[in-house]
Design a protein around this motif. Structure first.
Motif, PDB file in Angstrom:
ATOM      1  N   ARG A 273       1.141  -1.244   0.017  1.00  8.32           N
ATOM      2  CA  ARG A 273       0.058  -0.005   0.013  1.00  8.32           C
ATOM      3  C   ARG A 273       0.804   1.170   0.061  1.00  8.32           C
ATOM      4  NH1 ARG A 273      -5.155  -1.600   1.207  1.00  8.32           N
ATOM      5  NH2 ARG A 273      -5.386  -3.607   2.166  1.00  8.32           N
ATOM      6  N   ARG A 274       0.274   2.305  -0.589  1.00  8.58           N
ATOM      7  CA  ARG A 274       1.061   3.576  -0.591  1.00  8.58           C
ATOM      8  C   ARG A 274       0.901   4.400   0.814  1.00  8.58           C
ATOM      9  NH1 ARG A 274      -0.183   7.630  -3.263  1.00  8.58           N
ATOM     10  NH2 ARG A 274       1.821   8.239  -3.800  1.00  8.58           N
TER      11      ARG A 274
ATOM     12  N   GLY B 125       1.136   8.711   0.544  1.00  4.16           N
ATOM     13  CA  GLY B 125       2.233   8.055   0.235  1.00  4.16           C
ATOM     14  C   GLY B 125       3.348   7.982   0.904  1.00  4.16           C
ATOM     15  N   ARG B 126       2.932   8.002   2.571  1.00  3.99           N
ATOM     16  CA  ARG B 126       3.999   7.757   3.612  1.00  3.99           C
ATOM     17  C   ARG B 126       4.409   6.347   3.695  1.00  3.99           C
ATOM     18  NH1 ARG B 126       0.868  11.032   8.370  1.00  3.99           N
ATOM     19  NH2 ARG B 126       1.217  12.904   7.559  1.00  3.99           N
TER      20      ARG B 126
ATOM     21  N   GLU C 125       4.660   4.339   1.170  1.00  2.00           N
ATOM     22  CA  GLU C 125       5.714   4.028   0.114  1.00  2.00           C
ATOM     23  C   GLU C 125       7.026   4.561   0.086  1.00  2.00           C
ATOM     24  OE1 GLU C 125       4.411   3.969  -4.421  1.00  2.00           O
ATOM     25  OE2 GLU C 125       5.041   5.889  -3.824  1.00  2.00           O
ATOM     26  N   ARG C 126       7.141   5.696   0.599  1.00  2.00           N
ATOM     27  CA  ARG C 126       8.330   6.530   0.986  1.00  2.00           C
ATOM     28  C   ARG C 126       9.169   5.770   2.024  1.00  2.00           C
ATOM     29  NH1 ARG C 126       4.816  11.307   0.645  1.00  2.00           N
ATOM     30  NH2 ARG C 126       4.934  11.431   2.981  1.00  2.00           N
TER      31      ARG C 126
ATOM     32  N   ARG D  26       9.017   2.688   2.734  1.00  2.00           N
ATOM     33  CA  ARG D  26       9.552   1.399   2.035  1.00  2.00           C
ATOM     34  C   ARG D  26      10.826   1.634   1.096  1.00  2.00           C
ATOM     35  NH1 ARG D  26       5.054   0.387  -0.484  1.00  2.00           N
ATOM     36  NH2 ARG D  26       4.194  -0.498   1.443  1.00  2.00           N
ATOM     37  N   SER D  27      10.613   2.724   0.671  1.00  2.18           N
ATOM     38  CA  SER D  27      11.590   3.268  -0.436  1.00  2.18           C
ATOM     39  C   SER D  27      13.005   3.470   0.320  1.00  2.18           C
ATOM     40  CB  SER D  27      11.646   4.290  -1.170  1.00  2.18           C
ATOM     41  OG  SER D  27      10.347   4.211  -2.287  1.00  2.18           O
TER      42      SER D  27
ATOM     43  N   GLN E 129       5.681   0.820 -15.973  1.00  2.00           N
ATOM     44  CA  GLN E 129       5.428   1.167 -14.578  1.00  2.00           C
ATOM     45  C   GLN E 129       6.244  -0.020 -13.799  1.00  2.00           C
ATOM     46  OE1 GLN E 129       4.079   4.044 -13.513  1.00  2.00           O
ATOM     47  NE2 GLN E 129       3.618   4.428 -15.597  1.00  2.00           N
TER      48      GLN E 129
ATOM     49  N   CYS F  37       3.390  -2.151  -8.359  1.00  2.00           N
ATOM     50  CA  CYS F  37       2.619  -1.193  -7.395  1.00  2.00           C
ATOM     51  C   CYS F  37       3.231  -1.403  -5.975  1.00  2.00           C
ATOM     52  CB  CYS F  37       1.162  -1.709  -7.396  1.00  2.00           C
ATOM     53  SG  CYS F  37      -0.075  -0.858  -6.458  1.00  2.00           S
ATOM     54  N   GLY F  38       3.311  -0.056  -5.477  1.00  2.00           N
ATOM     55  CA  GLY F  38       3.587   0.270  -4.278  1.00  2.00           C
ATOM     56  C   GLY F  38       5.400   0.457  -4.051  1.00  2.00           C
TER      57      GLY F  38
ATOM     58  N   THR G 107       8.650   2.510  -5.844  1.00  2.00           N
ATOM     59  CA  THR G 107       9.234   3.607  -6.953  1.00  2.00           C
ATOM     60  C   THR G 107      10.059   2.782  -7.868  1.00  2.00           C
ATOM     61  OG1 THR G 107      10.887   4.185  -5.590  1.00  2.00           O
ATOM     62  CG2 THR G 107       8.648   5.339  -5.308  1.00  2.00           C
TER      63      THR G 107
END
Length: 567
Positions: A358-359, A363-364, A366-367, A369-370, A469, A472-473, A475
């Motif tokens: 999940r984002r 988008g917290r 996702e960030r 996770r990145s 792309q 999903c989830g 970057t």
């Protein structure tokens, strides 16, 4: 030396198929080949080959070619021998004045002295011997001869030994001086054997002989000279007068002085020069062929070194490949970081457990996770770079040892007087604390090389070949970091790549990493110390065409070795 000279004093010109000009060209080409000939690699007989090359170079440059250019130049008589045999005192006594320093300190003669008549001074001014000697004139030296008080053949100073050997190659006649205690010394006797082999006219002076041992020493020395083929060499005895730095009594050197005067005069000197050439051409042909063989041996040594260096990285490369395959390279800090971030509630938990990514609000997730994947990837990069660092430095040391072994029989650099000679690109000559900075620099440079290689590999990765792309989830950067960690072998990341359909970019990343490791290890071996300094060029074998050139020059001298070709 025998040359096609119609004014030969015995009236019959040497028979040769080479004109003076053609012979000069052949010998000039030979000299150029010798001066360009480097013999840096260890091979059977390489030390002898280096000495032979230097001796032939000296002979051509200092004696043969100058004689070709000016057949009327005075004959050069070199007074040579061991340390402390009284050469300078003898020369001074023959001349009746102190033109060369004599004394108890060794070596006394650091700068050789060339003594010539006033009449011949101009003719000798540009002679190669004059360039390495202090020149003085003497009315006692007859026209047509020049006398050289040479350095000691066995001097403690390497430069003096080299200079003494060079002067002997320039000699039209060698006056070998020895004593009752020194006549069997290896170094001067080996030089005497070489002079006999080449047919260089030689006179022998047994100096400082006590009356009690004269008979025994004289007989033994004459037997030795006879064994060398020098039974007919002029032989002079100078009795021992005790400690003496002044001139010897005139009557003790009268016979020597008379002999030198008998040799003097243009015609007699020309005859002496002609006799010098009796064995020189045959010996030169043999020596050139031997040097050609030495060039071939260098090529064999270079092939052996190349094969050993090429094989060197294999063990390290196979070990790294095995560790990559088993995931061992990802153990430690990278795996610990992954487990910590992928545990329950961690930013990578859903990725690790195969749940939907999940984002999150704004988008917290996702960030987070990145950022988490970036930290895992950084640990993975640090791990692989550290292992590659260690392999690079180890290989560099092993390659240096191989290169050192390839030059262990000596080196081909100019020999500095009283100083060790370093082998370029192979090893340092000193040991101990002074080596520490060099070792540290090598390790630091090796790390830089490895880290640059890993960084270049990481920067070239892409997780999206053919995909519009990222999964999903994730970057695009996060997907690349996941693939990087999986390629290094971080536990759990490979399964995540499989679930997200990143198996193709993972395989590409593994292939690229393998190629990066192989290339970096190969580069570490190719550059001495593994730092790309380019010093390996110092160990390059001579051009194989030099062997053919030397054999060609030897063949061109064949006419001078036939019966009737030497006066």
């Amino acid at each position: 030396m025998a040359l096609p000279d119609p004014s030969s004093p015995d009236g019959d010109a040497p028979v040769t198929a080479l004109s003076r000009g053609r012979l000069s060209d052949v010998l000039s080409d030979t000299l150029a080949s010798l001066q360009s000939l480097s013999l840096p690699l260890a091979a059977d007989g390489v030390d002898d080959a280096r000495r032979l090359r230097d001796r032939l170079t000296d002979q051509l440059r200092d004696q043969v070619l100058p004689r070709l250019a000016d057949a009327d130049a005075p004959a050069v008589v070199v007074v040579g021998g061991s340390t402390g045999v009284g050469k300078s005192t003898l020369v001074n006594s023959i001349l009746g004045s102190e033109v060369s320093e004599a004394g108890i300190l060794r070596p006394t003669t650091r700068t050789p002295v060339l003594v010539t008549s006033t009449e011949d001074a101009a003719a000798l001014a540009e002679h190669p011997v004059a360039q390495v000697c202090r020149t003085v004139t003497s009315e006692v030296v007859p026209a047509g001869l020049a006398l050289v008080d040479a350095s000691d053949l066995d001097s403690v100073h390497a430069g003096n030994r080299r200079l003494a050997a060079r002067l002997l190659e320039a000699a039209d006649l060698w006056l070998f001086v020895t004593t009752a205690a020194r006549y069997g010394d290896h170094t001067p006797w080996a030089s005497l054997e070489e002079a006999a082999r080449r047919g260089t006219p030689t006179g022998v002076v047994l100096n400082r002989v006590p009356d009690a041992s004269l008979k025994v020493v004289r007989r033994d020395l004459l037997e030795r000279l006879d064994a060398l083929g020098l039974a007919d060499a002029p032989f002079f005895v100078v009795p021992d007068v005790g400690p003496n730095e002044a001139l010897l009594p005139t009557e003790l050197v009268a016979e020597l002085r008379a002999w030198l005067r008998a040799l003097a005069g243009r015609h007699r000197a020309a005859g002496l020069i002609s006799r010098t050439g009796r064995g020189v051409w045959t010996a030169m042909r043999t020596d050139l062929t031997a040097l050609a063989d030495a060039v071939d041996a260098q090529a064999d040594a270079a092939d052996a070194l190349d094969a050993a260096l090429t094989a060197l990285p294999a063990e390290r490369l196979n070990a790294l490949r095995e560790d990559l395959g088993t995931g061992r390279l990802g153990e430690g800090a990278p795996s610990t970081r992954w487990v910590s971030l992928a545990s329950s509630g961690g930013p990578l938990a859903s990725l690790s457990q195969g749940e939907r990514l999940r984002r999150g609000l704004l988008g917290r997730a996702e960030r987070s996770r990145s950022e988490a994947l970036a930290s895992v990837a950084q640990e993975a990069r640090t791990s692989i770079a550290a292992r590659l660092d260690a392999a690079v430095v180890t290989l560099a040391v092993e390659a240096d040892r191989l290169r050192a072994a390839a030059t262990s029989r000596g080196n081909d650099d100019a020999e500095a007087e009283d100083a060790p000679v370093a082998v370029a690109g192979a090893q340092r000559t000193s040991t101990g604390p002074t080596d520490a900075p060099a070792d540290t620099a090598r390790a630091t440079a090796g790390e830089t090389v490895a880290r640059r290689a890993v960084t270049a590999w990481a920067d070239g990765l892409t997780a999206l070949p053919g995909h519009a792309q990222p999964p999903c989830g994730l970057t695009a950067d996060a997907a690349r970091d996941l693939v990087l960690a999986a390629a290094v072998g971080v536990d759990g990341t490979r399964a995540a790549c499989d679930r997200l359909g990143l198996d193709e970019p993972l395989a590409a990343a593994r292939t690229a990493l393998d190629a990066t490791i192989e290339r970096t290890l190969s580069d570490a071996v190719e550059s001495p110390s593994g730092v790309g300094v380019g010093g390996a060029q110092a160990l390059t074998a001579p051009d194989p065409s030099l062997a053919a050139a030397l054999r060609l020059r030897a063949g061109e001298l064949t006419p001078l070795t036939r019966p009737g070709a030497a006066a």
